[in-house]
Motif scaffolding. Structure first.
Motif, PDB file in Angstrom:
ATOM      1  N   VAL A 315      32.359 -21.579   3.558  1.00 46.89           N
ATOM      2  CA  VAL A 315      31.115 -21.789   2.821  1.00 46.89           C
ATOM      3  C   VAL A 315      30.945 -21.283   1.754  1.00 46.89           C
ATOM      4  N   GLN A 316      30.652 -21.844   0.658  1.00 47.63           N
ATOM      5  CA  GLN A 316      30.434 -21.370  -0.685  1.00 47.63           C
ATOM      6  C   GLN A 316      29.536 -22.355  -1.560  1.00 47.63           C
ATOM      7  N   PHE A 317      29.265 -21.712  -2.552  1.00 48.82           N
ATOM      8  CA  PHE A 317      28.406 -22.517  -3.638  1.00 48.82           C
ATOM      9  C   PHE A 317      27.442 -23.268  -3.194  1.00 48.82           C
ATOM     10  N   GLN A 318      26.345 -22.548  -2.684  1.00 47.18           N
ATOM     11  CA  GLN A 318      24.894 -23.266  -2.015  1.00 47.18           C
ATOM     12  C   GLN A 318      25.287 -24.339  -0.832  1.00 47.18           C
ATOM     13  N   ALA A 319      26.241 -24.399  -0.281  1.00 46.09           N
ATOM     14  CA  ALA A 319      26.448 -25.148   0.699  1.00 46.09           C
ATOM     15  C   ALA A 319      25.727 -24.597   1.878  1.00 46.09           C
ATOM     16  N   ASN A 320      25.119 -25.554   2.780  1.00 43.00           N
ATOM     17  CA  ASN A 320      24.348 -25.065   3.838  1.00 43.00           C
ATOM     18  C   ASN A 320      24.621 -25.724   5.055  1.00 43.00           C
ATOM     19  N   PRO A 321      25.616 -25.790   5.887  1.00 40.75           N
ATOM     20  CA  PRO A 321      25.874 -26.325   6.995  1.00 40.75           C
ATOM     21  C   PRO A 321      25.212 -26.011   8.102  1.00 40.75           C
ATOM     22  N   TYR A 322      25.323 -26.701   9.311  1.00 42.79           N
ATOM     23  CA  TYR A 322      24.558 -26.203  10.513  1.00 42.79           C
ATOM     24  C   TYR A 322      25.775 -26.284  11.644  1.00 42.79           C
ATOM     25  N   PHE A 323      26.359 -25.116  12.189  1.00 40.10           N
ATOM     26  CA  PHE A 323      27.245 -25.363  13.365  1.00 40.10           C
ATOM     27  C   PHE A 323      26.702 -24.820  14.807  1.00 40.10           C
ATOM     28  N   TYR A 324      26.898 -25.791  15.695  1.00 40.76           N
ATOM     29  CA  TYR A 324      26.398 -25.677  16.915  1.00 40.76           C
ATOM     30  C   TYR A 324      27.530 -25.702  17.962  1.00 40.76           C
ATOM     31  N   LYS A 325      27.328 -24.630  18.774  1.00 42.83           N
ATOM     32  CA  LYS A 325      28.378 -24.497  20.101  1.00 42.83           C
ATOM     33  C   LYS A 325      29.820 -24.666  19.586  1.00 42.83           C
ATOM     34  N   CYS A 326      30.142 -24.123  18.503  1.00 40.94           N
ATOM     35  CA  CYS A 326      31.717 -24.381  17.904  1.00 40.94           C
ATOM     36  C   CYS A 326      32.456 -23.194  18.476  1.00 40.94           C
ATOM     37  N   ALA A 327      33.765 -23.309  18.667  1.00 40.43           N
ATOM     38  CA  ALA A 327      34.874 -22.276  18.971  1.00 40.43           C
ATOM     39  C   ALA A 327      35.504 -22.012  17.574  1.00 40.43           C
ATOM     40  N   VAL A 328      35.613 -20.863  17.298  1.00 42.05           N
ATOM     41  CA  VAL A 328      36.450 -20.386  15.998  1.00 42.05           C
ATOM     42  C   VAL A 328      37.117 -19.197  16.175  1.00 42.05           C
ATOM     43  N   HIS A 329      38.520 -19.682  16.420  1.00 36.60           N
ATOM     44  CA  HIS A 329      39.394 -18.562  16.928  1.00 36.60           C
ATOM     45  C   HIS A 329      40.854 -18.620  16.530  1.00 36.60           C
ATOM     46  N   HIS A 330      41.444 -17.308  16.441  1.00 38.31           N
ATOM     47  CA  HIS A 330      42.992 -17.257  16.013  1.00 38.31           C
ATOM     48  C   HIS A 330      43.238 -17.718  14.918  1.00 38.31           C
ATOM     49  N   GLN A 331      42.392 -17.487  14.022  1.00 39.97           N
ATOM     50  CA  GLN A 331      42.704 -17.655  12.552  1.00 39.97           C
ATOM     51  C   GLN A 331      43.529 -16.425  11.961  1.00 39.97           C
ATOM     52  N   GLY A 332      44.430 -16.835  10.945  1.00 37.45           N
ATOM     53  CA  GLY A 332      45.539 -15.805  10.422  1.00 37.45           C
ATOM     54  C   GLY A 332      44.607 -14.896   9.346  1.00 37.45           C
ATOM     55  N   GLU A 333      43.307 -15.262   9.396  1.00 32.44           N
ATOM     56  CA  GLU A 333      42.523 -14.196   8.503  1.00 32.44           C
ATOM     57  C   GLU A 333      41.177 -14.295   9.046  1.00 32.44           C
ATOM     58  N   VAL A 334      39.687 -14.745   8.307  1.00 33.06           N
ATOM     59  CA  VAL A 334      38.695 -14.746   8.945  1.00 33.06           C
ATOM     60  C   VAL A 334      38.305 -15.774   9.957  1.00 33.06           C
ATOM     61  N   GLY A 335      37.273 -15.800  10.789  1.00 36.65           N
ATOM     62  CA  GLY A 335      36.946 -16.872  11.516  1.00 36.65           C
ATOM     63  C   GLY A 335      36.049 -17.743  10.516  1.00 36.65           C
ATOM     64  N   VAL A 336      35.019 -16.878  10.115  1.00 32.09           N
ATOM     65  CA  VAL A 336      33.682 -17.641   9.266  1.00 32.09           C
ATOM     66  C   VAL A 336      33.900 -16.849   8.086  1.00 32.09           C
ATOM     67  N   PHE A 337      34.032 -17.438   6.608  1.00 29.41           N
ATOM     68  CA  PHE A 337      34.005 -16.794   5.692  1.00 29.41           C
ATOM     69  C   PHE A 337      32.909 -17.511   4.844  1.00 29.41           C
ATOM     70  N   ILE A 338      31.866 -16.700   4.353  1.00 38.00           N
ATOM     71  CA  ILE A 338      30.507 -17.152   3.837  1.00 38.00           C
ATOM     72  C   ILE A 338      30.931 -16.277   2.176  1.00 38.00           C
ATOM     73  N   LEU A 339      30.820 -16.979   1.244  1.00 35.88           N
ATOM     74  CA  LEU A 339      30.888 -16.301  -0.091  1.00 35.88           C
ATOM     75  C   LEU A 339      30.297 -17.280  -1.270  1.00 35.88           C
ATOM     76  N   ASP A 340      29.946 -16.578  -2.491  1.00 40.61           N
ATOM     77  CA  ASP A 340      29.529 -17.440  -3.742  1.00 40.61           C
ATOM     78  C   ASP A 340      28.262 -18.267  -3.519  1.00 40.61           C
ATOM     79  N   ASP A 341      27.084 -17.548  -3.029  1.00 37.79           N
ATOM     80  CA  ASP A 341      25.991 -18.276  -2.568  1.00 37.79           C
ATOM     81  C   ASP A 341      25.984 -19.257  -1.560  1.00 37.79           C
ATOM     82  N   GLY A 342      26.886 -18.966  -0.745  1.00 37.15           N
ATOM     83  CA  GLY A 342      27.011 -19.915   0.614  1.00 37.15           C
ATOM     84  C   GLY A 342      25.705 -19.496   1.784  1.00 37.15           C
TER      85      GLY A 342
END
Length: 736
Positions: A315-342
């Motif tokens: 999520v980046q550049f002032q994006a503003n999503p809503y995540f509910y009851k999601c599964a985020v797993h076994h990524q090669g790097e980060v699960g959830v990555f927020i940057l640049d005003d995200g």
């Protein structure tokens, strides 16, 4: 009225027609635009008759009236019949003759766009099989596209795929289109990639020449686009799906998204778009899972992001999503990555087993809310907040991470409130490199090292937490860490409740610190101000100051340790003032080994040894204290100690058991045993060849060693080795 046999035949005919036309095993209701609901498989005739009876009762209809029986297969067929169909082979289709069929999705879209007022609804059934596309399918209207198959996993059996460009782009004009039960898969065109690599190698422009100053000019016009032979390469293209444009709010449910492109994300949501995505999977991408950027938003419900080689969600550049009851797993790097005003809101998500962190925030103004999530089994940690990011982490469970549960550094300033942070394989929270943050109302326990580390200029506010049952320290300040530790409950940690060292200078205010090994340990030049705390029932010492530490200990209640209330030793310093120090297992305050504190304005009472003991060349100020009702005596000063202002104290009503034992001719071992080291004159017996380490009390010198050659050593802390039967001759006083 229709007979039961006719009724059953009618139902069966509609079921066969429905299933041959659409393929679904169950009735699919479509009551309104972009709403599709599978119904339970009807069990006829009993299920239908019960259903009919309920309908009659609801509508107050007589049983005998000739009412047409409700038929879910017929109802479903009629609701879906105005759609068009896309299939690889018309031979597989056995539907009604008036159903419109196409062999490519582009043709179906063109037909619907050209017949906006026709018989057909903007509804496309994409039938079972793999549908290859050679260019991007652009959706600019409120069309509905849904997979049609008899498979239990409809999406896995209906595949829309291509390798030359983004498969599907939902763009402005499509305010509320629908996509459901389809796999959208981008496959890398390996021949095209090889050609592009060759073009870049052979035809790449020469490197820029340095100017007169020796510097190279920077001619980049756009950070987001890269030109190769006049072809613009957008880093958010060549993926499975792009959703873009203000007002674009598609409904997407039960879809699978995959991409073989290692450089891009599988799905891109950008430029104010706000999709509603439910029960969908973003699995196995060679790059990232989904990127939400440039003020996009959206609602993502019960989706799975797994096994992508980069981040699952970015999520980046002032994006503003809503995540509910999601599964985020076994990524090669980060699960959830927020940057640049995200921004963003993540609620009730399960974020686990990612190769780096479960959640990472970086750069100023990255400010999501993460609430009621499980964040666990990260290989580097659970949460990392750095580079001045903020963010709110509320009511999460952060646990079983391989290293630290939470990292805060680089000026980051998040809020961590009401989280449960436990069972970290290293520690709980690390605040370092000028990190800040409000850490409030959390329960932090069971971590292998400290519950909270604060170091290298960090300044968090740690308030109202319960920090307990750690394998080492509760809170550990070091290397110039500071901040405020206020109102916390710190107990049951294997080593210290609070440890301060190497220039750390926190304010420790109104905490309850109890049932640790040491309550507070300040050493190796540590500082800090301990004020209005309750420090009690710690196993060894409530407050331990040593090795050039210089804290201020003021207005605390310090009681109930099994050994000493406050122990200052090995060059420890500091100011101990206006405290109440009572009911400790040994001395209230003990000063040893060249310690030089100031002890003033304290009330010291009811301790099981002396009130204040100064021993082993201690050099200190002891003044204006009230010292009373201590078991061995009030203020006891060893030979060679230099105590200033000792006459300015009020010392009264102490039990003086040591002096009274000597006055009565009793061996001091009778009042000390081996647990205590009372302070009095002790001697060596030359005749009995006792060493300097064998202390003999004044009473035993007079009785047990009468007539022997004896030597006075000093006034200091000891227990009588004669009374303990450590000498060759048995103690006469103890025998009597």
């Amino acid at each position: 009225m229709t007979s039961p046999s006719q009724e059953e035949d009618d139902v069966e005919e509609w079921r066969v027609l429905y299933q041959e036309t659409f393929g679904y095993r169950r009735p699919l209701f479509h009551p309104e635009h972009a709403v599709f609901q599978f119904q339970p498989d009807p069990k006829f005739p009993g299920h239908q008759r019960n259903n009919n009876r309920e309908r009659r009762e609801e509508n107050d209809v007589d049983e005998e009236e000739d009412v047409e029986e409700w038929n879910p297969w017929k109802e479903s067929y009629e609701q879906l019949s105005r759609g068009v169909h896309v299939m690889n082979s018309f031979e597989q289709f056995v539907g009604a003759a008036d159903i419109q069929c196409f062999d490519h999705i582009d043709e179906a879209l063109k037909f619907l766009d050209e017949n906006p007022e026709g018989h057909h609804e903007k509804l496309i059934f994409l039938h079972e099989g793999t549908h290859n596309v050679n260019h991007t399918i652009r959706i600019a209207s409120d069309v509905q596209i849904i997979g049609a198959s008899s498979s239990e996993d409809i999406a896995a059996s209906v595949i829309l795929t291509g390798r030359h460009a983004t498969i599907l782009e939902i763009q402005e004009g499509a305010r509320s289109p629908y996509l459901g039960w389809i796999t959208v898969k981008y496959e890398v065109d390996t021949e095209h990639e090889a050609e592009m690599a060759l073009i870049m190698e052979v035809d790449a422009p020469p490197p820029p020449e340095p100017n007169s100053s020796g510097a190279v000019a920077d001619n980049d016009d756009d950070d987001d686009l890269e030109k190769v032979n006049e072809i613009e390469s957008d880093q958010t293209t060549n993926c499975a799906m792009v959703v873009t444009g203000r007002g674009v709010e598609p409904i997407i449910e039960s879809c699978h998204f995959q991409s073989g492109n290692a450089d891009h994300h599988t799905v891109v949501v950008k430029d104010h778009a706000a999709p509603k995505i439910k029960n969908s999977k973003f699995i196995g991408g060679s790059g990232g899972g989904i990127i939400i950027t440039h003020q996009a938003a959206g609602y993502y419900d019960t989706c799975e992001f797994a096994q992508n080689l980069r981040s699952g969600i970015r999520v980046q550049f002032q994006a503003n999503p809503y995540f509910y009851k999601c599964a985020v797993h076994h990524q090669g790097e980060v699960g959830v990555f927020i940057l640049d005003d995200g921004l963003g809101h993540f609620q009730n998500c399960d974020i686990f087993s990612n190769a780096k962190f479960g959640v990472e925030l970086t750069s100023p103004n990255a400010n999501p809310t993460i609430t009621e999530c499980e964040i666990h089994h990260g290989e580097l940690g659970g949460i990392c907040v750095h580079e001045e990011a903020t963010g709110q982490f509320l009511k999460n469970r952060v646990h079983n991470n391989a290293f630290l549960a939470v990292w805060i550094c680089g000026g980051a300033n998040p809020i961590l409130r009401q989280n449960e942070i436990f069972d970290g394989k290293h520690g709980g929270i690390l605040v370092h490199r000028y990190g800040k943050g409000l850490i409030e109302d959390n329960e932090i326990y069971g971590n292998v090292l400290a519950g909270i580390f604060v170091e290298t200029g960090a300044q968090p506010w740690i308030r109202n937490n319960h920090i307990h049952s750690g394998k080492q320290a509760g809170v550990y300040f070091y290397d110039n860490g500071s901040g405020i530790l206020e109102g916390n409950e710190i107990n049951g940690n294997t080593l210290t409740g609070v440890q301060i060292r190497t220039g750390a200078n926190p304010r420790i205010l109104k905490n309850r610190i109890w049932n640790n090994d040491n309550g507070v340990l300040i050493h190796e030049g540590g500082q800090g101000c301990l004020e209005e705390n309750t420090v009690f029932d710690n196993t060894t010492t409530n407050v331990f100051i040593q090795t050039e530490a210089t804290p201020t200990v003021r207005k605390n209640k310090i009681f109930g340790s099994r050994e000493t209330g406050i122990l200052i030793t090995d060059g420890g310093k500091g100011t101990i003032e206006d405290n109440e120090i009572f009911d400790n297992g040994q001395a209230g305050v003990m000063i040893l080994s060249e310690a030089t504190p100031i002890i003033q304005l304290n009330r010291v009472h009811g301790n099981r040894s002396a009130g204040i003991e100064v021993s082993s060349k201690g050099e200190c100020v002891v003044r204006e204290n009230r010292v009373f009702r201590n078991r061995f005596g009030g203020i006891m000063i060893a030979s060679g100690s230099n105590v200033a202002d000792s006459s300015l104290n009020q010392v009264y009503d102490n039990l003086d058991r040591v002096s009274k034992a000597i006055d009565r001719g009793h061996c001091l071992f009778s009042v000390s045993g081996k647990e205590f080291y009372p302070m009095h004159n002790f001697y060596r017996c030359i005749t009995c060849n006792s060493s300097d380490r064998n202390g003999i009390c004044q009473s035993c010198i007079k009785v047990c060693h009468k007539g022997h050659t004896v030597m006075f050593l000093r006034c200091d802390r000891f227990y009588c080795d004669c009374g303990a039967d450590h000498l060759e001759r048995s103690c006469c006083l103890r025998q009597s």
